[in-house]
Write a protein that holds these residues in place. Structure first.
Motif, PDB file in Angstrom:
ATOM      1  N   CYS A  15       0.939  -1.284  -0.035  1.00 16.82           N
ATOM      2  CA  CYS A  15       0.200   0.314   0.137  1.00 16.82           C
ATOM      3  C   CYS A  15       0.751   1.127   0.078  1.00 16.82           C
ATOM      4  CB  CYS A  15      -0.992   0.260   0.705  1.00 16.82           C
ATOM      5  SG  CYS A  15      -2.058  -1.241   1.302  1.00 16.82           S
ATOM      6  N   LYS A  16       0.460   2.360  -0.969  1.00 22.91           N
ATOM      7  CA  LYS A  16       1.089   3.227  -0.928  1.00 22.91           C
ATOM      8  C   LYS A  16       0.048   4.363   0.009  1.00 22.91           C
ATOM      9  CE  LYS A  16       4.425   3.929  -4.038  1.00 22.91           C
ATOM     10  NZ  LYS A  16       4.453   4.442  -5.202  1.00 22.91           N
ATOM     11  N   CYS A  17       0.098   5.223   1.328  1.00 21.53           N
ATOM     12  CA  CYS A  17      -0.405   6.185   1.826  1.00 21.53           C
ATOM     13  C   CYS A  17      -0.199   7.663   1.322  1.00 21.53           C
ATOM     14  CB  CYS A  17      -0.484   6.220   3.259  1.00 21.53           C
ATOM     15  SG  CYS A  17      -2.022   6.971   3.879  1.00 21.53           S
ATOM     16  N   PHE A  18      -1.259   9.032   1.435  1.00 28.28           N
ATOM     17  CA  PHE A  18      -0.888  10.535   1.119  1.00 28.28           C
ATOM     18  C   PHE A  18      -1.506  11.220   2.440  1.00 28.28           C
ATOM     19  CE2 PHE A  18      -0.793   7.852  -2.510  1.00 28.28           C
ATOM     20  CZ  PHE A  18       0.305   8.053  -3.449  1.00 28.28           C
ATOM     21  N   GLN A  19      -1.871  10.684   3.314  1.00 27.37           N
ATOM     22  CA  GLN A  19      -2.110  11.201   4.036  1.00 27.37           C
ATOM     23  C   GLN A  19      -1.113  11.180   5.188  1.00 27.37           C
ATOM     24  OE1 GLN A  19      -4.903   8.336   4.513  1.00 27.37           O
ATOM     25  NE2 GLN A  19      -6.207  10.403   5.061  1.00 27.37           N
ATOM     26  N   LYS A  20      -0.472  13.167   5.067  1.00 26.84           N
ATOM     27  CA  LYS A  20       1.038  12.966   6.069  1.00 26.84           C
ATOM     28  C   LYS A  20       0.988  13.088   7.271  1.00 26.84           C
ATOM     29  CE  LYS A  20       3.123  16.032   2.470  1.00 26.84           C
ATOM     30  NZ  LYS A  20       3.649  17.460   2.379  1.00 26.84           N
ATOM     31  N   ALA A  21      -0.512  13.608   7.445  1.00 24.67           N
ATOM     32  CA  ALA A  21      -1.166  13.589   9.375  1.00 24.67           C
ATOM     33  C   ALA A  21      -1.641  11.930   9.789  1.00 24.67           C
ATOM     34  CB  ALA A  21      -2.407  14.414   8.863  1.00 24.67           C
ATOM     35  N   ILE A  22      -0.800  11.238   9.203  1.00 28.88           N
ATOM     36  CA  ILE A  22      -1.055   9.687   9.951  1.00 28.88           C
ATOM     37  C   ILE A  22       0.549   8.512   9.622  1.00 28.88           C
ATOM     38  CG2 ILE A  22      -3.608   9.779   9.783  1.00 28.88           C
ATOM     39  CD1 ILE A  22      -2.777   7.733   8.155  1.00 28.88           C
ATOM     40  N   PHE A  23       1.145   9.243   9.402  1.00 32.63           N
ATOM     41  CA  PHE A  23       2.182   8.822   9.060  1.00 32.63           C
ATOM     42  C   PHE A  23       3.112   8.061  10.405  1.00 32.63           C
ATOM     43  CE2 PHE A  23       3.407  10.740   4.830  1.00 32.63           C
ATOM     44  CZ  PHE A  23       2.499  10.320   3.636  1.00 32.63           C
ATOM     45  N   ASP A  24       3.018   9.171  11.339  1.00 32.38           N
ATOM     46  CA  ASP A  24       3.579   8.039  12.464  1.00 32.38           C
ATOM     47  C   ASP A  24       2.923   7.439  12.703  1.00 32.38           C
ATOM     48  OD1 ASP A  24       5.667  10.495  12.502  1.00 32.38           O
ATOM     49  OD2 ASP A  24       4.954  11.946  13.121  1.00 32.38           O
ATOM     50  N   TYR A  25       1.813   7.168  13.045  1.00 27.93           N
ATOM     51  CA  TYR A  25       0.948   5.840  13.474  1.00 27.93           C
ATOM     52  C   TYR A  25       0.911   4.554  12.622  1.00 27.93           C
ATOM     53  CZ  TYR A  25      -1.302  10.191  15.651  1.00 27.93           C
ATOM     54  OH  TYR A  25      -1.194  11.302  16.848  1.00 27.93           O
ATOM     55  N   LEU A  26       1.809   4.710  11.774  1.00 30.09           N
ATOM     56  CA  LEU A  26       1.337   3.524  10.507  1.00 30.09           C
ATOM     57  C   LEU A  26       3.531   2.886  10.682  1.00 30.09           C
ATOM     58  CD1 LEU A  26       0.876   5.307   6.531  1.00 30.09           C
ATOM     59  CD2 LEU A  26      -0.403   4.508   8.348  1.00 30.09           C
ATOM     60  N   MET A  27       2.635   2.089  11.772  1.00 26.82           N
ATOM     61  CA  MET A  27       3.138   0.697  12.572  1.00 26.82           C
ATOM     62  C   MET A  27       3.142  -0.191  12.488  1.00 26.82           C
ATOM     63  SD  MET A  27       3.966   3.474  16.097  1.00 26.82           S
ATOM     64  CE  MET A  27       2.523   3.363  16.296  1.00 26.82           C
ATOM     65  N   LYS A  28       4.110  -0.943  12.660  1.00 24.09           N
ATOM     66  CA  LYS A  28       3.855  -2.510  13.030  1.00 24.09           C
ATOM     67  C   LYS A  28       2.477  -3.034  13.492  1.00 24.09           C
ATOM     68  CE  LYS A  28       6.384  -7.154  13.918  1.00 24.09           C
ATOM     69  NZ  LYS A  28       7.912  -7.714  13.534  1.00 24.09           N
ATOM     70  N   GLY A  29       2.075  -3.933  13.535  1.00 19.69           N
ATOM     71  CA  GLY A  29       0.943  -4.329  14.488  1.00 19.69           C
ATOM     72  C   GLY A  29      -0.345  -3.495  14.330  1.00 19.69           C
ATOM     73  N   VAL A  30      -0.298  -2.176  14.049  1.00 21.54           N
ATOM     74  CA  VAL A  30      -1.525  -1.093  13.842  1.00 21.54           C
ATOM     75  C   VAL A  30      -2.905  -2.103  13.030  1.00 21.54           C
ATOM     76  CG1 VAL A  30      -2.489   1.015  13.562  1.00 21.54           C
ATOM     77  CG2 VAL A  30      -0.270   0.679  14.544  1.00 21.54           C
ATOM     78  N   GLU A  31      -3.880  -1.753  13.012  1.00 19.90           N
ATOM     79  CA  GLU A  31      -4.366  -2.322  12.569  1.00 19.90           C
ATOM     80  C   GLU A  31      -5.300  -1.033  11.665  1.00 19.90           C
ATOM     81  OE1 GLU A  31      -9.178  -4.285  13.033  1.00 19.90           O
ATOM     82  OE2 GLU A  31      -8.661  -3.180  14.746  1.00 19.90           O
ATOM     83  N   VAL A  32      -5.524  -1.699  10.804  1.00 21.07           N
ATOM     84  CA  VAL A  32      -5.952  -0.340   9.686  1.00 21.07           C
ATOM     85  C   VAL A  32      -7.399  -0.634   9.128  1.00 21.07           C
ATOM     86  CG1 VAL A  32      -3.808   1.191   9.651  1.00 21.07           C
ATOM     87  CG2 VAL A  32      -4.289  -0.331   7.798  1.00 21.07           C
ATOM     88  N   THR A  33      -7.867   0.267   8.830  1.00 15.66           N
ATOM     89  CA  THR A  33      -9.504  -0.262   7.198  1.00 15.66           C
ATOM     90  C   THR A  33      -8.948   0.846   6.244  1.00 15.66           C
ATOM     91  OG1 THR A  33     -10.553  -1.117   9.380  1.00 15.66           O
ATOM     92  CG2 THR A  33     -11.203  -0.300   7.024  1.00 15.66           C
ATOM     93  N   ILE A  34      -8.764   1.199   5.362  1.00 20.75           N
ATOM     94  CA  ILE A  34      -8.240   1.464   3.892  1.00 20.75           C
ATOM     95  C   ILE A  34      -9.278   1.899   3.065  1.00 20.75           C
ATOM     96  CG2 ILE A  34      -6.105   1.855   5.026  1.00 20.75           C
ATOM     97  CD1 ILE A  34      -5.791  -0.187   1.960  1.00 20.75           C
ATOM     98  N   THR A  35      -9.282   2.818   3.012  1.00 22.05           N
ATOM     99  CA  THR A  35     -10.584   2.335   1.760  1.00 22.05           C
ATOM    100  C   THR A  35      -9.549   3.494  -0.073  1.00 22.05           C
ATOM    101  OG1 THR A  35     -11.291   5.097   1.636  1.00 22.05           O
ATOM    102  CG2 THR A  35     -12.230   2.381   2.127  1.00 22.05           C
ATOM    103  N   GLY A  36      -9.317   2.764  -1.141  1.00 20.54           N
ATOM    104  CA  GLY A  36      -8.665   3.150  -1.932  1.00 20.54           C
ATOM    105  C   GLY A  36      -8.738   2.238  -3.542  1.00 20.54           C
ATOM    106  N   THR A  37      -7.119   2.333  -4.539  1.00 14.15           N
ATOM    107  CA  THR A  37      -7.657   2.204  -5.406  1.00 14.15           C
ATOM    108  C   THR A  37      -6.602   1.424  -5.884  1.00 14.15           C
ATOM    109  OG1 THR A  37      -6.592   4.430  -6.437  1.00 14.15           O
ATOM    110  CG2 THR A  37      -9.096   4.063  -6.144  1.00 14.15           C
ATOM    111  N   LEU A  38      -6.587   0.408  -6.336  1.00 14.27           N
ATOM    112  CA  LEU A  38      -5.054  -0.621  -7.167  1.00 14.27           C
ATOM    113  C   LEU A  38      -4.891   0.243  -8.428  1.00 14.27           C
ATOM    114  CD1 LEU A  38      -7.380  -4.279  -8.076  1.00 14.27           C
ATOM    115  CD2 LEU A  38      -5.695  -3.285  -6.121  1.00 14.27           C
ATOM    116  N   LYS A  39      -4.082   0.095  -8.661  1.00 12.60           N
ATOM    117  CA  LYS A  39      -2.648   1.022  -9.272  1.00 12.60           C
ATOM    118  C   LYS A  39      -1.703  -0.302  -9.991  1.00 12.60           C
ATOM    119  CE  LYS A  39      -4.179   5.289  -8.742  1.00 12.60           C
ATOM    120  NZ  LYS A  39      -5.035   6.053  -9.957  1.00 12.60           N
TER     121      LYS A  39
END
Length: 112
Positions: free
Chosen positions: A54-78
């Protein structure tokens, strides 16, 4: 009217390693482990894990994207395409996360 195809992805899983942010701080890359239950040949349910880049472009959450964190994402396939150092054409499919909802963090080992 032009034909428009649908390209939406919704995933829920856990990040497998701390996200890697590019040098100018605009893109975070991570892998998401997504589990599913499937019946095996004996008819028993077993858990299968898929690993989705995955790639994320939401700078405000970069510090929270750590090993083991559960996330729900919506996006597109590229599909990203490039040529490797040997001149071979390469490609891969990944998810460009447009929206990320942070979930549970892993429990600290000390808390157990």
């Amino acid at each position: 009217m032009a034909n428009r195809n649908l390209n939406n992805v919704v995933l829920n899983g856990r990040i497998t390693a701390d996200a890697v942010v590019n040098t100018n701080g605009t893109i975070a890359k991570y892998t998401l482990a997504v589990t599913d239950l499937v019946k095996n040949q004996e008819g028993k349910w077993e858990e299968v894990v898929d690993f989705i880049d995955c790639k994320c472009f939401q700078k405000a959450i970069f510090d929270y994207l750590m090993k083991g964190v559960e996330v729900t994402i919506t996006g597109t396939l590229k599909q990203e395409k490039w040529e490797d150092k040997d001149g071979m054409k390469r490609s891969r499919i990944l998810v460009y996360a447009n929206d990320t909802i942070l979930g549970d963090r892993p429990k600290a080992k000390d808390a157990e």
